[in-house]
Design an enzyme around this catalytic site. Structure first.
Site, PDB file in Angstrom:
ATOM      1  N   ASP A  88       0.876  -1.166   0.000  1.00 28.90           N
ATOM      2  CA  ASP A  88       0.000   0.000   0.000  1.00 28.90           C
ATOM      3  C   ASP A  88       0.918   1.222   0.000  1.00 28.90           C
ATOM      4  OD1 ASP A  88      -2.082   1.810   0.088  1.00 28.90           O
ATOM      5  OD2 ASP A  88      -3.208   0.733   1.626  1.00 28.90           O
TER       6      ASP A  88
HETATM    7  C1  BGC Z   1      -5.029   3.282  -0.011  1.00 31.45           C
HETATM    8  C2  BGC Z   1      -5.071   2.310  -1.158  1.00 31.45           C
HETATM    9  C3  BGC Z   1      -4.888   3.039  -2.455  1.00 31.45           C
HETATM   10  C4  BGC Z   1      -3.580   3.824  -2.410  1.00 31.45           C
HETATM   11  C5  BGC Z   1      -3.317   4.614  -3.665  1.00 31.45           C
HETATM   12  C6  BGC Z   1      -3.803   4.181  -0.072  1.00 31.45           C
HETATM   13  O1  BGC Z   1      -3.936   5.217   0.851  1.00 31.45           O
HETATM   14  O2  BGC Z   1      -5.069   2.586   1.210  1.00 31.45           O
HETATM   15  O3  BGC Z   1      -6.293   1.619  -1.166  1.00 31.45           O
HETATM   16  O4  BGC Z   1      -4.901   2.149  -3.529  1.00 31.45           O
HETATM   17  O5  BGC Z   1      -3.628   4.740  -1.333  1.00 31.45           O
HETATM   18  O6  BGC Z   1      -4.183   5.686  -3.780  1.00 31.45           O
END
Ligand code: BGC
Length: 848
Positions: free
Chosen positions: A350
């Site tokens: 993530d």
């Molecule tokens: C989220 C993810 C997301 C990523 C990119 C993170 O803060 O938890 O679900 O895909 O950001 O935006």
């Protein structure tokens, strides 16, 4: 029992070492992390891994953010600096055998079925892709391979995540979200995951996945960052609406169909967030402490189904799992995902969830978006990974494996064959690179259908469907077109939550507009009052009207945005904007008050649910672009309601088995102990004998159904089955510890067919969702009832249809912690078929 492979033994050794060590992460240096900066200080000694190198070095200090994650209650749990040898996990192989186990290209999955009996075999497609990827990287330098694994850094590319071009590999565009293409224009806003799950309809899940996949491809997105499949353990969880509800089987089936759909559209899918990312508060500083059986049976199940759908990528989550960060977690990444599930694709972090260069040893293949913290210009991969490989800490074989997995996933989806270049511009929508590619096609049709099919009718005292009412009044801002876009305090119809799980509405139809259009046909007088706060005016406006429809909502989202004091997670389970009072004010003046909710999850509706003037409750979830039209379709009966609840609606917040954990100082790591273990959602209510307001799986129709003629037959194993393993299982043995042991064909192929009849005993054509619940013998320690099958049927009045639901050996198994495998519990397993988790119509016994 099959012999353990060398790689697995090595893993166990390294995991044991890691678990017992108290070593801390070394102070490492980071450098420009996605460039071809030559390593000028190649070293051979281990200690050099903790010294600065030249290059564009940005020193990483052991700042509080670096040290704090070590402060878990059981002490540090990271891998020590050492030499890590590595042997790639072998591809679990078994000769494909159509029609039950066909070799499958992700672009051409098996046709969708309401009762899937085919287990697609993606291994041959992976094998071809691996051969191509291995050949591509054969001449790459260490730096080039590292660049494959390292994002270019936050906001340094067109997409929310980007990898650089290397040789003939063009690099990747990774883009949110689970409900559409984020941060761009001319796309569709599909109903949220929670709405899709509420359909309990695999064809609609697949169709939505395909349409989202097609839009990603049209925008040149290589890797879609969805679906999201966390479990909704806590009713207030901020991102529950992105996912598929509070049952692992339903969530797993929704994930499975969504991924088959997405990837057949051409885009790589990402199963996220792996795993136990169940609340937003302190999501980067909480350890979800979960026992092994619960992890396997509840939280990992949708991810296992994702692997069975041939998913290309998995995203590890922000939180710690049992005191080790999820992206640094050898147990969940290497042992469960890659060994047990036999996952062939790549694991990405993530956004800034990578915690160490040694995460590569724990199984993390790609760091996203590249930097240690967003925009820091530093990386745990990049130069640091290069150094660790150069000095022998991390083996070249592991680096090769990382790069191979990423490039193989690209070949596996045929993205080497004329795939469009990215035309999104995430950080500057009006950049000319955003070529305004119109990706919408006719996807509004799917949006509207899922919006209706994912709406659950909870109460109906004859008020619905509306039949040419003379006058109606719409009350509440949720009926209106929004004043502002999503992401803030809802100013109109709530059609999605907030955060990265969104996309931009190209347009949004409100209930007000949809009902106005219908009123022209019916010649109905329509009035409206969108003020949520003036209760006297709301009450006055409904006097004398044939029907008063009150619209209320409840919003939540990702924790980086706080709305009205809700830091992602909801502060409570009440409707926003004093929705309860609004409903009561209207119901006090009109004895035909119809309530429509647009909510991210359960609400406590006790203040008004039994009010005799509340004549209907329509649970409309989050509908996307066509939200208003879908609600109108339900209100007027253009769609006979068939949706069922994907979670329990309780009478009191404290009835739920787990609550949001809040508090903690900036440095604390919260311990979130999953003490309810297997007993989440309805499993808890059943076991504790708590009466819910509306149970999991509940939903009314404008017609009625009767069930009859239950039978169960055993299916003899296909020729391709590993008969020794089948026999071992029949004899009470557990699945062997081996690559792909949990996703093996013999475990998942159909073993029993349950058949019965469903008759439409009412007067309207309609759809029903028959559900199958297993009851294990008490000695198994399972919840009283667990969902293991569902299907959807549509029946004309007076007609009877024959229904079948197939069960596999996996469906009857429980996770044996001691033997580390799936096994059939001793004793008699019974089952029920019915219309909800508490409305069983037929009961049977699994033949022994
Ligand atoms: C989220 C993810 C997301 C990523 C990119 C993170 O803060 O938890 O679900 O895909 O950001 O935006």
């Amino acid at each position: 029992m099959a012999p353990r492979s060398l790689s697995f033994v090595l893993l166990l050794v390294s995991y044991a070492v890691a678990s017992s060590s108290s070593a801390t992460v070394p102070t490492v240096s980071a450098s420009a992390f996605s460039s071809s900066t030559p390593v000028t200080s190649s070293t051979s000694s281990l200690s050099s891994a903790s010294t600065s190198t030249s290059g564009i070095a940005t020193s990483v200090s052991t700042s509080s953010s670096m040290t704090s994650y070590l402060a878990t209650e059981t002490g540090p749990l990271t891998l020590p600096i050492s030499h890590y040898s590595f042997t790639p996990f072998p591809t679990p192989t078994l000769a494909p055998e159509p029609p039950g186990f066909p070799a499958t290209d992700p672009l051409y999955p098996p046709p969708v079925s309401a009762d899937p009996v085919i287990v697609p075999d993606f291994a041959p497609a992976w094998a071809v892709a691996y051969t191509k990827a291995t050949s591509m990287i054969s001449n790459f330098t260490i730096e080039q391979k590292v660049n494959i694994t390292t994002g270019v850094g936050w906001t340094n590319g067109l997409c929310v995540g980007n990898t650089p071009p290397v040789g003939d590999f063009p690099g990747l565009c990774l883009q949110d979200s689970p409900l559409g293409v984020r941060d761009t224009d001319f796309v569709t806003s599909f109903p949220a995951g929670i709405t899709t799950a509420s359909t309990w309809n695999r064809a609609l899940m697949r169709a939505r996945g395909l349409a989202i996949g097609q839009e990603n491809r049209m925008k040149g997105v290589n890797v879609a960052l969805g679906p999201m499949m966390n479990m909704g353990r806590i009713a207030q969880g901020g991102r529950n609406w992105e996912g598929f509800g509070a049952d692992p089987f339903l969530s797993g089936e929704a994930a499975y169909e969504t991924i088959l759909g997405l990837q057949s559209g051409g885009v790589q899918a990402t199963a996220k967030h792996y795993m136990n990312n169940e609340q937003e508060w302190k999501r980067t500083q909480e350890s979800s402490n979960v026992d092994d059986r619960t992890e396997h049976e509840i939280y990992a199940q949708p991810f296992m189904r994702a692997v069975m759908a041939g998913v290309s990528s998995v995203m590890c989550s922000y939180n710690l799992v049992n005191d080790t960060y999820a992206c640094n977690n050898n147990k969940t990444l290497n042992d469960m995902m890659k060994r047990e599930f036999g996952f062939q694709g790549f694991i990405q972090s993530d956004w800034s969830a990578t915690m160490s260069t040694l995460s590569a040893v724990a199984g993390l293949d790609m760091t996203m978006p590249g930097d240690i913290t967003l925009g820091s210009g530093t990386s745990y991969y990049g130069q640091n990974l290069t150094d660790f490989v150069m000095n022998g800490t991390i083996s070249v074989q592991r680096l090769d494996d990382m790069a191979t997995r990423i490039i193989a996933a690209w070949y596996y989806l045929h993205q080497d064959e004329g795939y469009p270049n990215a035309t999104v511009s995430s950080f500057d929508l009006y950049n000319p690179i955003n070529q305004e590619v119109n990706a919408q096609s006719d996807h509004y049709l799917i949006v509207r259908e899922i919006g209706a099919a994912g709406t659950v009718l909870l109460k109906n005292e004859g008020a619905l469907p509306l039949d040419k009412p003379k006058s109606i009044v719409l009350v509440g801002s949720d009926a209106a077109p929004p004043v502002s876009d999503q992401g803030g305090d809802p100013s109109g119809i709530l059609a999605m939550g907030w955060g990265s799980g969104t996309d931009n509405f190209t347009y949004l139809v409100s209930p007000y507009e949809a009902i106005q259009a219908r009123a022209r046909v019916d010649q109905t007088s329509v009035f409206w009052n969108f003020d949520d706060w003036d209760l006297a005016s709301a009450g006055n406006s409904v006097i004398g009207m044939e029907a008063a429809i009150v619209f209320v909502n409840s919003d939540s989202g990702e924790g980086y945005i706080t709305v009205d004091g809700n830091a992602g997670d909801r502060q409570n389970l009440s409707a926003w904007h004093q929705g309860d009072q609004l409903i009561l004010a209207v119901a006090a003046q009109n004895n035909n008050t119809i309530v429509v909710t647009n909510s991210v999850g359960p609400l406590i509706i006790e203040p008004w649910v039994d009010n005799p003037n509340v004549t209907a409750i329509v649970w409309a979830n989050l509908g996307g672009n066509e939200a208003g039209n879908a609600i109108a379709d339900i209100l007027y009966g253009a769609w006979n309601p068939s949706g069922k609840l994907p979670y329990t609606i309780a009478k009191s917040p404290t009835d739920y088995p787990a609550q949001l954990v809040t508090g903690g100082t900036a440095a604390d790591i919260l311990s979130i102990n999953y003490t309810e273990d297997l007993f989440i959602d309805y499993r808890w209510f059943d076991a504790q004998n708590i009466t819910p307001r509306y149970e999991f799986g509940f939903g009314l129709s404008y017609t009625t159904f009767e069930y009859s003629d239950l039978a169960i037959t055993e299916i003899s194993p296909a020729d391709s089955a590993q008969m020794d393993l089948v026999q071992n299982w029949e004899d009470g043995g557990a699945t062997p510890i081996a690559e792909g042991s949990t996703t093996a064909l013999w475990l998942h192929m159909p073993a029993y067919t349950v058949t019965f009849n469903v008759e439409n005993t009412g007067t309207l054509y309609g759809g029903e969702i028959p559900q199958l619940y297993i009851h294990h013998p008490p000695s198994a320690g399972e919840p009283p009832s667990i969902l293991k099958g569902f299907t959807n049927v549509e029946v004309s009045p007076g007609q009877t249809t024959s229904v079948s639901i197939t069960l596999s050996r996996y469906d009857l198994s429980i996770w044996d912690v001691v033997r580390q495998g799936w096994a059939k519990p001793e004793g008699t397993i019974t089952f029920s078929v019915g219309a909800s988790s508490r409305d069983f119509r037929l009961n049977g016994t699994i033949p022994s």
